[in-house]
Design a protein around this motif. Structure first.
Motif, mmCIF file in Angstrom:
data_model
loop_
_atom_site.group_PDB
_atom_site.id
_atom_site.type_symbol
_atom_site.label_atom_id
_atom_site.label_comp_id
_atom_site.label_asym_id
_atom_site.label_seq_id
_atom_site.Cartn_x
_atom_site.Cartn_y
_atom_site.Cartn_z
ATOM 1 N N CYS A 22 4.734 -9.936 -7.195
ATOM 2 C CA CYS A 22 4.506 -9.494 -5.812
ATOM 3 C C CYS A 22 4.601 -7.972 -5.791
ATOM 4 C CB CYS A 22 5.570 -10.095 -4.902
ATOM 5 S SG CYS A 22 5.382 -9.598 -3.180
ATOM 6 N N THR A 23 3.709 -7.317 -5.047
ATOM 7 C CA THR A 23 3.726 -5.847 -5.106
ATOM 8 C C THR A 23 4.548 -5.208 -3.985
ATOM 9 O OG1 THR A 23 1.666 -5.622 -3.850
ATOM 10 C CG2 THR A 23 1.482 -5.736 -6.269
ATOM 11 N N TYR A 24 5.252 -6.013 -3.200
ATOM 12 C CA TYR A 24 6.043 -5.416 -2.118
ATOM 13 C C TYR A 24 7.108 -4.455 -2.642
ATOM 14 C CZ TYR A 24 3.953 -8.582 1.346
ATOM 15 O OH TYR A 24 3.085 -9.225 2.182
ATOM 16 N N ALA A 27 5.554 -1.059 -3.401
ATOM 17 C CA ALA A 27 5.300 -0.283 -2.175
ATOM 18 C C ALA A 27 6.611 0.240 -1.595
ATOM 19 C CB ALA A 27 4.572 -1.155 -1.157
ATOM 20 N N VAL A 54 7.097 -9.826 3.569
ATOM 21 C CA VAL A 54 7.363 -8.384 3.626
ATOM 22 C C VAL A 54 8.435 -8.057 4.667
ATOM 23 C CG1 VAL A 54 5.640 -7.639 5.339
ATOM 24 C CG2 VAL A 54 6.279 -6.124 3.485
ATOM 25 N N PHE A 121 1.254 -4.410 5.625
ATOM 26 C CA PHE A 121 1.131 -4.793 4.209
ATOM 27 C C PHE A 121 0.106 -5.922 4.136
ATOM 28 C CE2 PHE A 121 4.638 -2.414 2.298
ATOM 29 C CZ PHE A 121 5.246 -1.955 3.442
ATOM 30 N N ASN A 123 -1.883 -8.464 2.322
ATOM 31 C CA ASN A 123 -2.118 -9.257 1.100
ATOM 32 C C ASN A 123 -3.141 -10.369 1.362
ATOM 33 O OD1 ASN A 123 -0.666 -11.109 2.554
ATOM 34 N ND2 ASN A 123 1.158 -11.071 1.266
ATOM 35 N N THR A 173 -2.980 1.627 -1.530
ATOM 36 C CA THR A 173 -2.718 0.347 -2.212
ATOM 37 C C THR A 173 -1.377 0.418 -2.955
ATOM 38 O OG1 THR A 173 -3.499 0.611 -4.493
ATOM 39 C CG2 THR A 173 -5.207 0.381 -2.813
ATOM 40 N N SER A 174 -0.905 -0.740 -3.354
ATOM 41 C CA SER A 174 0.340 -0.781 -4.129
ATOM 42 C C SER A 174 0.103 -0.382 -5.578
ATOM 43 C CB SER A 174 0.950 -2.179 -4.147
ATOM 44 O OG SER A 174 0.662 -2.915 -3.035
ATOM 45 N N SER A 200 -1.846 -5.047 -0.637
ATOM 46 C CA SER A 200 -0.752 -5.634 -1.429
ATOM 47 C C SER A 200 -1.241 -6.901 -2.132
ATOM 48 C CB SER A 200 0.420 -5.997 -0.511
ATOM 49 O OG SER A 200 0.794 -4.884 0.274
#
Ligand SMILES: Cc1ncc(C[n+]2csc(CCOP(=O)(O)OP(=O)(O)O)c2C)c(N)n1
Ligand code: SF4
Length: 271
Positions: A22-24, A27, A54, A121, A123, A173-174, A200
């Motif tokens: 997960c890219t949270y 970020a 998020v 965010f 996604n 972007t992340s 994300s």
């Protein structure tokens, strides 16, 4: 030397509960670096969220934080800002939180131009509840509630924000972490309503349903599809097909809501 993130985190709440890939978290690091770069006092900052994966973020951030109900991040943030205009207010949420159940709050905060920053965010899915489609799920993509492919058109969050009156709108972007830090920093410094869409990756929800074999492939997708606005300006519509712009997409000066509100109330009271 490694960056001291722990100064801004509730370390006792870690490890976080986001899925691997997960890219949270990526970020979040960019956001912390941006806030640190501004040198703001932690006590002067208020972060609100609704419900969603998020929306866990303020649980980890060591500022004044409010974890509210689904879609109500902006409503609570507006109340905080009106009660104490000195505070630096950040409302965050997912694409579902901000453009579905909270969509009405989103367009009206843009219209009012209240001095706060909204981070969306995106996604492209409802991550927390199991990959149902959201208003940003691209047409044709798969979701738990779109087993034959999403039949509807999707919102462009930045266009929605600009059309609704936001005076600063950016996309990042992340994957592009220095760029993300820059966009967050510029948005936080803007007087008026600033919106940053942070693209994300949800490998567990959107990725699995849409044949992204690994979390890394979702980052590669961001790398390949995101085009800086300067470069995009020189590209034709055909060349931009399937790609999206990143950078500051809109910036203007407009009367700010809290100041306008105060002057009107003061006028009516005769002060
Ligand atoms: C009033 C209400 N309706 C529905 C839900 C269920 N729900 C929780 S999170 C969520 C969507 C989350 O998606 P998004 O905002 O995109 O955030 P993500 O989980 O992807 O970060 C929904 C529908 C809820 N908690 N409250
Ligand atoms: S379900 Fe998706 S958005 Fe939620 S934590 Fe997992 S990867 Fe991240």
């Amino acid at each position: 030397m490694a960056y001291n993130y722990s100064k801004y985190l509730r370390n006792e709440k870690l490890p976080h509960i986001w899925c691997p890939g997960c890219t949270y978290g990526i970020a979040l690091k960019s956001m912390i670096r941006a806030i640190d770069g501004l040198g703001w006092e932690k006590d002067d900052i208020v972060v609100t969220s609704g419900i969603g994966c998020v929306s866990r973020m303020p649980g980890y951030m060591d500022f004044n934080t409010l974890h509210t109900t689904h879609g109500r991040s902006i409503a609570f943030a507006t109340g905080v800002k009106l009660a104490n205009p000195e505070l630096k207010v950040i409302a965050l949420g997912g694409d579902g939180d901000m453009t579905a159940i909270g969509g009405n709050h989103f367009i009206h905060v843009c219209r009012r131009n209240i001095d706060m920053t909204v981070f969306v965010f995106n996604n492209n899915i409802y991550g927390m509840t199991g990959a149902q489609y959201s208003p940003t799920t691209p047409r044709g993509s798969w979701a738990a509630t779109a087993p034959y492919g999403m039949p509807e058109s999707n919102f462009d969050i930045t266009e929605l924000a600009i059309g609704s009156g936001a005076s600063f709108v950016a996309r990042t972007t992340s994957y592009h972490t220095p760029h993300c830090e820059k966009m967050v920093k510029e948005a936080l410094q803007h007087k008026g309503l600033s919106v940053v869409e942070i693209i994300s990756a949800c490998p567990t929800g959107f990725g699995r349903k849409n044949k992204f074999k690994t979390p890394t492939s979702m980052l590669v997708d961001m790398k390949e599809r995101a085009v800086n606005i300067q470069k995009a300006a020189k590209m034709s519509d055909e060349e931009m097909e399937g790609k999206y712009k990143i950078g500051v997409l809109h910036k203007e000066e407009r009367p700010e809501h809290v100041e306008t509100y105060d002057s009107v109330v003061g006028f009516q009271k005769g002060v």
